[in-house]
Design a protein around this motif. Sequence first.
Motif, PDB file in Angstrom:
ATOM      1  N   PHE A 157       0.821  -1.213   0.000  1.00 20.22           N
ATOM      2  CA  PHE A 157       0.000   0.000   0.000  1.00 20.22           C
ATOM      3  C   PHE A 157       0.855   1.264   0.000  1.00 20.22           C
ATOM      4  CE2 PHE A 157      -2.255   3.362   2.349  1.00 20.22           C
ATOM      5  CZ  PHE A 157      -3.381   3.488   1.537  1.00 20.22           C
ATOM      6  N   LYS A 158       1.936   1.243   0.751  1.00 20.33           N
ATOM      7  CA  LYS A 158       2.811   2.421   0.842  1.00 20.33           C
ATOM      8  C   LYS A 158       3.453   2.728  -0.512  1.00 20.33           C
ATOM      9  CE  LYS A 158       6.859   4.208   3.313  1.00 20.33           C
ATOM     10  NZ  LYS A 158       7.905   3.890   4.333  1.00 20.33           N
ATOM     11  N   THR A 159       3.942   1.690  -1.170  1.00 19.40           N
ATOM     12  CA  THR A 159       4.589   1.877  -2.474  1.00 19.40           C
ATOM     13  C   THR A 159       3.605   2.390  -3.511  1.00 19.40           C
ATOM     14  OG1 THR A 159       6.106   0.066  -1.964  1.00 19.40           O
ATOM     15  CG2 THR A 159       5.916   0.736  -4.269  1.00 19.40           C
ATOM     16  N   LEU A 160       2.407   1.806  -3.533  1.00 17.17           N
ATOM     17  CA  LEU A 160       1.393   2.250  -4.484  1.00 17.17           C
ATOM     18  C   LEU A 160       0.976   3.689  -4.220  1.00 17.17           C
ATOM     19  CD1 LEU A 160      -0.870  -0.932  -4.686  1.00 17.17           C
ATOM     20  CD2 LEU A 160       0.737  -0.103  -6.397  1.00 17.17           C
ATOM     21  N   SER A 161       0.915   4.078  -2.954  1.00 19.38           N
ATOM     22  CA  SER A 161       0.554   5.460  -2.609  1.00 19.38           C
ATOM     23  C   SER A 161       1.593   6.438  -3.140  1.00 19.38           C
ATOM     24  CB  SER A 161       0.414   5.604  -1.087  1.00 19.38           C
ATOM     25  OG  SER A 161      -0.589   4.746  -0.591  1.00 19.38           O
ATOM     26  N   VAL A 162       2.873   6.059  -3.006  1.00 21.37           N
ATOM     27  CA  VAL A 162       3.951   6.919  -3.511  1.00 21.37           C
ATOM     28  C   VAL A 162       3.864   7.047  -5.028  1.00 21.37           C
ATOM     29  CG1 VAL A 162       6.451   7.115  -3.792  1.00 21.37           C
ATOM     30  CG2 VAL A 162       5.494   6.438  -1.586  1.00 21.37           C
ATOM     31  N   LEU A 163       3.602   5.945  -5.715  1.00 25.71           N
ATOM     32  CA  LEU A 163       3.504   5.983  -7.176  1.00 25.71           C
ATOM     33  C   LEU A 163       2.335   6.853  -7.628  1.00 25.71           C
ATOM     34  CD1 LEU A 163       4.249   2.264  -8.135  1.00 25.71           C
ATOM     35  CD2 LEU A 163       5.759   4.233  -8.373  1.00 25.71           C
ATOM     36  N   PHE A 164       1.193   6.739  -6.942  1.00 27.68           N
ATOM     37  CA  PHE A 164       0.045   7.565  -7.320  1.00 27.68           C
ATOM     38  C   PHE A 164       0.304   9.037  -6.993  1.00 27.68           C
ATOM     39  CE2 PHE A 164      -2.548   3.713  -7.692  1.00 27.68           C
ATOM     40  CZ  PHE A 164      -3.338   4.062  -8.774  1.00 27.68           C
ATOM     41  N   LEU A 165       1.068   9.302  -5.957  1.00 30.51           N
ATOM     42  CA  LEU A 165       1.419  10.691  -5.636  1.00 30.51           C
ATOM     43  C   LEU A 165       2.288  11.284  -6.737  1.00 30.51           C
ATOM     44  CD1 LEU A 165       1.446  13.084  -3.668  1.00 30.51           C
ATOM     45  CD2 LEU A 165       3.431  12.032  -2.548  1.00 30.51           C
ATOM     46  N   ILE A 166       3.286  10.525  -7.190  1.00 29.25           N
ATOM     47  CA  ILE A 166       4.145  10.992  -8.282  1.00 29.25           C
ATOM     48  C   ILE A 166       3.335  11.173  -9.557  1.00 29.25           C
ATOM     49  CG2 ILE A 166       6.136  10.407  -9.722  1.00 29.25           C
ATOM     50  CD1 ILE A 166       7.233   8.821  -7.336  1.00 29.25           C
ATOM     51  N   GLY A 167       2.423  10.218  -9.816  1.00 33.31           N
ATOM     52  CA  GLY A 167       1.571  10.331 -10.996  1.00 33.31           C
ATOM     53  C   GLY A 167       0.655  11.537 -10.943  1.00 33.31           C
ATOM     54  N   SER A 168       0.150  11.846  -9.752  1.00 30.04           N
ATOM     55  CA  SER A 168      -0.726  13.009  -9.595  1.00 30.04           C
ATOM     56  C   SER A 168       0.018  14.303  -9.887  1.00 30.04           C
ATOM     57  CB  SER A 168      -1.305  13.046  -8.181  1.00 30.04           C
ATOM     58  OG  SER A 168      -2.055  11.876  -7.923  1.00 30.04           O
ATOM     59  N   ILE A 169       1.296  14.340  -9.512  1.00 28.54           N
ATOM     60  CA  ILE A 169       2.112  15.531  -9.801  1.00 28.54           C
ATOM     61  C   ILE A 169       2.245  15.723 -11.312  1.00 28.54           C
ATOM     62  CG2 ILE A 169       4.438  16.500  -9.603  1.00 28.54           C
ATOM     63  CD1 ILE A 169       4.639  15.122  -6.876  1.00 28.54           C
ATOM     64  N   SER A 170       2.332  14.610 -12.045  1.00 29.69           N
ATOM     65  CA  SER A 170       2.506  14.712 -13.502  1.00 29.69           C
ATOM     66  C   SER A 170       1.265  15.271 -14.197  1.00 29.69           C
ATOM     67  CB  SER A 170       2.854  13.338 -14.092  1.00 29.69           C
ATOM     68  OG  SER A 170       1.760  12.449 -13.975  1.00 29.69           O
ATOM     69  N   ILE A 171       0.068  15.036 -13.635  1.00 29.59           N
ATOM     70  CA  ILE A 171      -1.146  15.565 -14.274  1.00 29.59           C
ATOM     71  C   ILE A 171      -1.633  16.845 -13.595  1.00 29.59           C
ATOM     72  CG2 ILE A 171      -1.913  13.304 -15.067  1.00 29.59           C
ATOM     73  CD1 ILE A 171      -3.950  13.338 -12.755  1.00 29.59           C
ATOM     74  N   PHE A 172      -0.886  17.357 -12.620  1.00 32.02           N
ATOM     75  CA  PHE A 172      -1.298  18.585 -11.931  1.00 32.02           C
ATOM     76  C   PHE A 172      -1.438  19.773 -12.884  1.00 32.02           C
ATOM     77  CE2 PHE A 172      -0.320  22.467  -9.513  1.00 32.02           C
ATOM     78  CZ  PHE A 172      -1.373  22.427  -8.601  1.00 32.02           C
ATOM     79  N   PRO A 173      -0.502  19.970 -13.844  1.00 28.59           N
ATOM     80  CA  PRO A 173      -0.678  21.095 -14.792  1.00 28.59           C
ATOM     81  C   PRO A 173      -1.980  21.007 -15.577  1.00 28.59           C
ATOM     82  CG  PRO A 173       1.563  20.243 -14.903  1.00 28.59           C
ATOM     83  CD  PRO A 173       0.780  19.295 -14.053  1.00 28.59           C
ATOM     84  N   THR A 174      -2.400  19.800 -15.931  1.00 31.63           N
ATOM     85  CA  THR A 174      -3.660  19.629 -16.658  1.00 31.63           C
ATOM     86  C   THR A 174      -4.849  20.043 -15.803  1.00 31.63           C
ATOM     87  OG1 THR A 174      -2.661  17.767 -17.828  1.00 31.63           O
ATOM     88  CG2 THR A 174      -5.045  17.984 -17.947  1.00 31.63           C
ATOM     89  N   LEU A 175      -4.845  19.626 -14.539  1.00 32.92           N
ATOM     90  CA  LEU A 175      -5.940  19.979 -13.634  1.00 32.92           C
ATOM     91  C   LEU A 175      -5.976  21.487 -13.382  1.00 32.92           C
ATOM     92  CD1 LEU A 175      -5.516  17.091 -11.027  1.00 32.92           C
ATOM     93  CD2 LEU A 175      -7.162  17.232 -12.903  1.00 32.92           C
TER      94      LEU A 175
END
Length: 284
Positions: free
Chosen positions: A258-276
């Motif tokens: 769960f911890k690893t997946l949370s980190v990956l989704f956090l990094i992924g969220s940063i990548s789509i932040f400009p779009t949002l």
Amino acid sequence: MASARNLVGETATGNEKGRVLTMGDEEKAKEDDSPSAKRAKFERFPLTRWELAAALGVFFVFSAGLFCIYLTMPAAEYGKLKVPRTVSDLRLLKDNLAIYANEYPAQFILGYCSTYIFMQTFMIPGTIFMSLLAGALFGVVRGLFLVVFNATAGASSCFFLSKLIGRPLVNWLWPEKLRFFQAEIAKRRDKLLNYMLFLRVTPTLPNLFINLASAIVDIPFHIFFLATLLGLIPASYITVRAGLALGDLKSVKDLYDFKTLSVLFLIGSISIFPTLLKRKRIYE
């Protein structure tokens, strides 16, 4: 009156025909939705003879190249060499290859890269074990470079292979997922790189599906390549680093808690932040 009666009769006859046709269409639809019809549709192979011949031809060329590379490598105990399927197999393989990799580093890296790219191109399971092996034999820095390079090269080969024969195959295997992916890509054409980075970093869609479907939904290759090269770094780092401690790893499932997946989704969220952020400004 006769003409009127004929008109009424013709209308009634037309209505009856319409009802018969409607009932026939309903029965046909029920037949199409029946389990046997669905099974027959699924079992029908999607590729034509020419597409199958092209796929086999590409596979043969890659296989011949891989075989020629192995012929040029120094002698080894080939009976002990096999693609690992479990962590236990990987530990045994690592012990057998450690001395060979130290004595013939260039030849070993050539064989390792060729095998990894071959597996990635033709969607052969087991590349995660190859990534763990890179960490165990080469350390984090060199291992990460090798894994990202091979994964990107293999994904690119798979992209072009999908351009050749992928459309009927993906439509056959994942029709609903393909429609969803196509709709999402159409909505995000202006920020496509950000969205592809998000998909590569997070396990939202399988990498196998992304490799095959990207060419079908007309994602430009330069965006696919860049998103793959950068987006695979976080997950590859986790896998390569885990390869340093194979003795403590019980299963591949332990890599992504769960911890690893949370980190990956956090990094992924940063990548789509400009779009949002752009969408928010448009709505304002």
